[in-house]
Design a protein around this motif. Sequence first.
Motif, PDB file in Angstrom:
ATOM      1  N   GLN A  17       0.825  -1.204   0.000  1.00  0.00           N
ATOM      2  CA  GLN A  17       0.000   0.000   0.000  1.00  0.00           C
ATOM      3  C   GLN A  17       0.859   1.254   0.000  1.00  0.00           C
ATOM      4  O   GLN A  17       0.511   2.254  -0.627  1.00  0.00           O
ATOM      5  N   GLN A  18       1.968   1.201   0.708  1.00  0.00           N
ATOM      6  CA  GLN A  18       2.856   2.361   0.746  1.00  0.00           C
ATOM      7  C   GLN A  18       3.422   2.667  -0.638  1.00  0.00           C
ATOM      8  O   GLN A  18       3.503   3.826  -1.047  1.00  0.00           O
ATOM      9  N   ILE A  19       3.790   1.615  -1.374  1.00  0.00           N
ATOM     10  CA  ILE A  19       4.287   1.807  -2.735  1.00  0.00           C
ATOM     11  C   ILE A  19       3.173   2.352  -3.627  1.00  0.00           C
ATOM     12  O   ILE A  19       3.383   3.243  -4.449  1.00  0.00           O
ATOM     13  N   GLU A  20       1.968   1.818  -3.438  1.00  0.00           N
ATOM     14  CA  GLU A  20       0.817   2.278  -4.231  1.00  0.00           C
ATOM     15  C   GLU A  20       0.577   3.764  -4.017  1.00  0.00           C
ATOM     16  O   GLU A  20       0.281   4.518  -4.945  1.00  0.00           O
ATOM     17  N   ASN A  21       0.738   4.207  -2.752  1.00  0.00           N
ATOM     18  CA  ASN A  21       0.498   5.610  -2.426  1.00  0.00           C
ATOM     19  C   ASN A  21       1.542   6.541  -3.022  1.00  0.00           C
ATOM     20  O   ASN A  21       1.298   7.733  -3.204  1.00  0.00           O
ATOM     21  N   ILE A  22       2.726   5.999  -3.283  1.00  0.00           N
ATOM     22  CA  ILE A  22       3.791   6.801  -3.872  1.00  0.00           C
ATOM     23  C   ILE A  22       3.517   7.085  -5.348  1.00  0.00           C
ATOM     24  O   ILE A  22       3.918   8.116  -5.891  1.00  0.00           O
ATOM     25  N   LYS A  23       2.829   6.160  -5.991  1.00  0.00           N
ATOM     26  CA  LYS A  23       2.557   6.315  -7.417  1.00  0.00           C
ATOM     27  C   LYS A  23       1.753   7.580  -7.679  1.00  0.00           C
ATOM     28  O   LYS A  23       0.877   7.959  -6.909  1.00  0.00           O
ATOM     29  N   SER A  24       2.027   8.244  -8.784  1.00  0.00           N
ATOM     30  CA  SER A  24       1.361   9.507  -9.095  1.00  0.00           C
ATOM     31  C   SER A  24      -0.116   9.307  -9.400  1.00  0.00           C
ATOM     32  O   SER A  24      -0.948  10.157  -9.089  1.00  0.00           O
ATOM     33  N   GLU A  25      -0.456   8.183 -10.008  1.00  0.00           N
ATOM     34  CA  GLU A  25      -1.850   7.931 -10.348  1.00  0.00           C
ATOM     35  C   GLU A  25      -2.313   6.649  -9.677  1.00  0.00           C
ATOM     36  O   GLU A  25      -1.727   5.590  -9.871  1.00  0.00           O
ATOM     37  N   PRO A  26      -3.361   6.716  -8.848  1.00  0.00           N
ATOM     38  CA  PRO A  26      -3.822   5.519  -8.131  1.00  0.00           C
ATOM     39  C   PRO A  26      -4.322   4.450  -9.097  1.00  0.00           C
ATOM     40  O   PRO A  26      -4.936   4.762 -10.120  1.00  0.00           O
ATOM     41  N   GLN A  27      -4.038   3.209  -8.749  1.00  0.00           N
ATOM     42  CA  GLN A  27      -4.486   2.107  -9.591  1.00  0.00           C
ATOM     43  C   GLN A  27      -4.673   0.871  -8.746  1.00  0.00           C
ATOM     44  O   GLN A  27      -4.333   0.843  -7.561  1.00  0.00           O
ATOM     45  N   GLY A  28      -5.225  -0.166  -9.352  1.00  0.00           N
ATOM     46  CA  GLY A  28      -5.486  -1.416  -8.646  1.00  0.00           C
ATOM     47  C   GLY A  28      -6.972  -1.695  -8.580  1.00  0.00           C
ATOM     48  O   GLY A  28      -7.804  -0.887  -9.001  1.00  0.00           O
ATOM     49  N   ILE A  29      -7.317  -2.858  -8.040  1.00  0.00           N
ATOM     50  CA  ILE A  29      -8.715  -3.278  -7.950  1.00  0.00           C
ATOM     51  C   ILE A  29      -9.314  -2.817  -6.628  1.00  0.00           C
ATOM     52  O   ILE A  29      -8.706  -2.965  -5.571  1.00  0.00           O
ATOM     53  N   LEU A  30     -10.518  -2.253  -6.688  1.00  0.00           N
ATOM     54  CA  LEU A  30     -11.266  -1.859  -5.503  1.00  0.00           C
ATOM     55  C   LEU A  30     -12.521  -2.739  -5.449  1.00  0.00           C
ATOM     56  O   LEU A  30     -13.415  -2.610  -6.284  1.00  0.00           O
ATOM     57  N   LYS A  31     -12.552  -3.641  -4.488  1.00  0.00           N
ATOM     58  CA  LYS A  31     -13.664  -4.590  -4.379  1.00  0.00           C
ATOM     59  C   LYS A  31     -14.658  -4.061  -3.349  1.00  0.00           C
ATOM     60  O   LYS A  31     -14.312  -3.852  -2.183  1.00  0.00           O
ATOM     61  N   ILE A  32     -15.905  -3.870  -3.802  1.00  0.00           N
ATOM     62  CA  ILE A  32     -16.916  -3.186  -2.990  1.00  0.00           C
ATOM     63  C   ILE A  32     -18.141  -4.079  -2.825  1.00  0.00           C
ATOM     64  O   ILE A  32     -18.628  -4.670  -3.789  1.00  0.00           O
ATOM     65  N   SER A  33     -18.652  -4.157  -1.599  1.00  0.00           N
ATOM     66  CA  SER A  33     -19.929  -4.821  -1.333  1.00  0.00           C
ATOM     67  C   SER A  33     -20.957  -3.756  -0.963  1.00  0.00           C
ATOM     68  O   SER A  33     -20.648  -2.822  -0.218  1.00  0.00           O
ATOM     69  N   CYS A  34     -22.183  -3.916  -1.470  1.00  0.00           N
ATOM     70  CA  CYS A  34     -23.186  -2.867  -1.253  1.00  0.00           C
ATOM     71  C   CYS A  34     -24.593  -3.457  -1.331  1.00  0.00           C
ATOM     72  O   CYS A  34     -24.844  -4.358  -2.135  1.00  0.00           O
ATOM     73  N   PRO A  35     -25.544  -2.977  -0.503  1.00  0.00           N
ATOM     74  CA  PRO A  35     -26.940  -3.395  -0.652  1.00  0.00           C
ATOM     75  C   PRO A  35     -27.455  -3.056  -2.050  1.00  0.00           C
ATOM     76  O   PRO A  35     -27.024  -2.083  -2.665  1.00  0.00           O
ATOM     77  N   VAL A  36     -28.405  -3.857  -2.530  1.00  0.00           N
ATOM     78  CA  VAL A  36     -28.841  -3.770  -3.924  1.00  0.00           C
ATOM     79  C   VAL A  36     -29.432  -2.400  -4.256  1.00  0.00           C
ATOM     80  O   VAL A  36     -28.999  -1.736  -5.203  1.00  0.00           O
ATOM     81  N   ASN A  37     -30.407  -1.940  -3.473  1.00  0.00           N
ATOM     82  CA  ASN A  37     -31.099  -0.700  -3.846  1.00  0.00           C
ATOM     83  C   ASN A  37     -30.198   0.525  -3.683  1.00  0.00           C
ATOM     84  O   ASN A  37     -30.156   1.393  -4.560  1.00  0.00           O
ATOM     85  N   VAL A  38     -29.459   0.600  -2.582  1.00  0.00           N
ATOM     86  CA  VAL A  38     -28.511   1.695  -2.394  1.00  0.00           C
ATOM     87  C   VAL A  38     -27.479   1.685  -3.516  1.00  0.00           C
ATOM     88  O   VAL A  38     -27.079   2.729  -4.033  1.00  0.00           O
ATOM     89  N   GLY A  39     -27.077   0.470  -3.897  1.00  0.00           N
ATOM     90  CA  GLY A  39     -26.097   0.354  -4.973  1.00  0.00           C
ATOM     91  C   GLY A  39     -26.606   0.904  -6.285  1.00  0.00           C
ATOM     92  O   GLY A  39     -25.929   1.711  -6.932  1.00  0.00           O
ATOM     93  N   MET A  40     -27.806   0.486  -6.670  1.00  0.00           N
ATOM     94  CA  MET A  40     -28.350   0.912  -7.961  1.00  0.00           C
ATOM     95  C   MET A  40     -28.722   2.394  -7.972  1.00  0.00           C
ATOM     96  O   MET A  40     -28.520   3.085  -8.969  1.00  0.00           O
ATOM     97  N   GLN A  41     -29.254   2.884  -6.847  1.00  0.00           N
ATOM     98  CA  GLN A  41     -29.735   4.260  -6.808  1.00  0.00           C
ATOM     99  C   GLN A  41     -28.619   5.276  -6.562  1.00  0.00           C
ATOM    100  O   GLN A  41     -28.648   6.393  -7.093  1.00  0.00           O
ATOM    101  N   LEU A  42     -27.613   4.889  -5.746  1.00  0.00           N
ATOM    102  CA  LEU A  42     -26.614   5.867  -5.317  1.00  0.00           C
ATOM    103  C   LEU A  42     -25.180   5.506  -5.685  1.00  0.00           C
ATOM    104  O   LEU A  42     -24.442   6.336  -6.213  1.00  0.00           O
ATOM    105  N   ILE A  43     -24.775   4.271  -5.378  1.00  0.00           N
ATOM    106  CA  ILE A  43     -23.369   3.920  -5.527  1.00  0.00           C
ATOM    107  C   ILE A  43     -22.970   3.762  -6.999  1.00  0.00           C
ATOM    108  O   ILE A  43     -21.887   4.211  -7.406  1.00  0.00           O
ATOM    109  N   VAL A  44     -23.811   3.142  -7.810  1.00  0.00           N
ATOM    110  CA  VAL A  44     -23.485   2.995  -9.233  1.00  0.00           C
ATOM    111  C   VAL A  44     -23.326   4.360  -9.912  1.00  0.00           C
ATOM    112  O   VAL A  44     -22.340   4.586 -10.626  1.00  0.00           O
ATOM    113  N   PRO A  45     -24.254   5.307  -9.728  1.00  0.00           N
ATOM    114  CA  PRO A  45     -24.031   6.638 -10.314  1.00  0.00           C
ATOM    115  C   PRO A  45     -22.753   7.304  -9.802  1.00  0.00           C
ATOM    116  O   PRO A  45     -22.064   7.990 -10.569  1.00  0.00           O
TER     117      PRO A  45
END
Length: 307
Positions: free
Chosen positions: A85-113
């Motif tokens: 993570q420290q090396i990742e933070n040094i990089k000028s542009e953030p990259q990598g996979i962000l794995k997110i769990s979210c309730p269905v309705n909140v996800g579709m209405q708010l998180i996806v947008p």
Amino acid sequence: MKVSFEQLKSMVVFAQIVEQGSLTAAAKQLGLTRAVVSYHLKKLETQLEVTLLNRSTRTMALTEAGIAYYERCRVITEQANAANQQIENIKSEPQGILKISCPVNVGMQLIVPAINTFKRQYPKIEIDLQLTDDVVDIIKNGFDIAIRGVALRDSNLQATKLTTMSTCICGSATYFEHFSKPYTPAELASHKWVVYQLSSKTLTLSKEGKKYDVILQGGISTNNAAARTAFVEAGHGLGRIPLYDAWPKVQAGLLEIILDDYKTKDIELYGVFPPGAAGSKKLRLFIDYLKAYFVKQHTALGMLKNV
């Protein structure tokens, strides 16, 4: 006894076996075969000349030696992740996979947008969004963050509040054709409700320092927020619905807000993540982005309500 590079790898594998709860789950998490995971475990036990895990066909339990050894292996794994993570933070542009769990309705209405615009701003961050109304095991399933509408329960996790969402009581024109519109909390007790299984069956309203409790009963209950709103819209009963979900339907004439001079309980939305994950640049960016996004959404919703 000196630790070899191969033994370090075995120690990481052992930590994953414990955290995932089985050899099979650890193999999946590490991208290895079960046979390779089993090999590392047996090799460790042979080198150390102790039994780390008592295993049967259905159960697995740490021995006293295994408990002590796991704590050291866990620290090594966390330190390795922190280094990455420290090396990742040094990089000028953030990259990598962000794995997110979210309730269905909140996800579709708010998180996806929100992710739609976040991804344009940070194109090298890959998004893995899993929508489920189940409370997932964040660490076991390898999530960077879970969006939850309840306070933190697991003390091993960290949390930050993303936003506070207003709720309202709604009914449809179809429903009010058959049932008189309530104007006081006392009248609500005789009405049918679409019951949302993931929240309390007691609805609390407040006004001028006084509180009123209503027991929710009805012929339909569901564990899905989108289904709840759809059932209310179809006239099967009243429902307590987040304002962000109800307002577009109110504007379209599909739902009507009642008793809006009474306050219903807000929903606090949290971002929950594993210990130490706050050091991840991509996660910090995502959390900060969501907080700013929700501020804009609340401002826009407030403007619409006042039109």
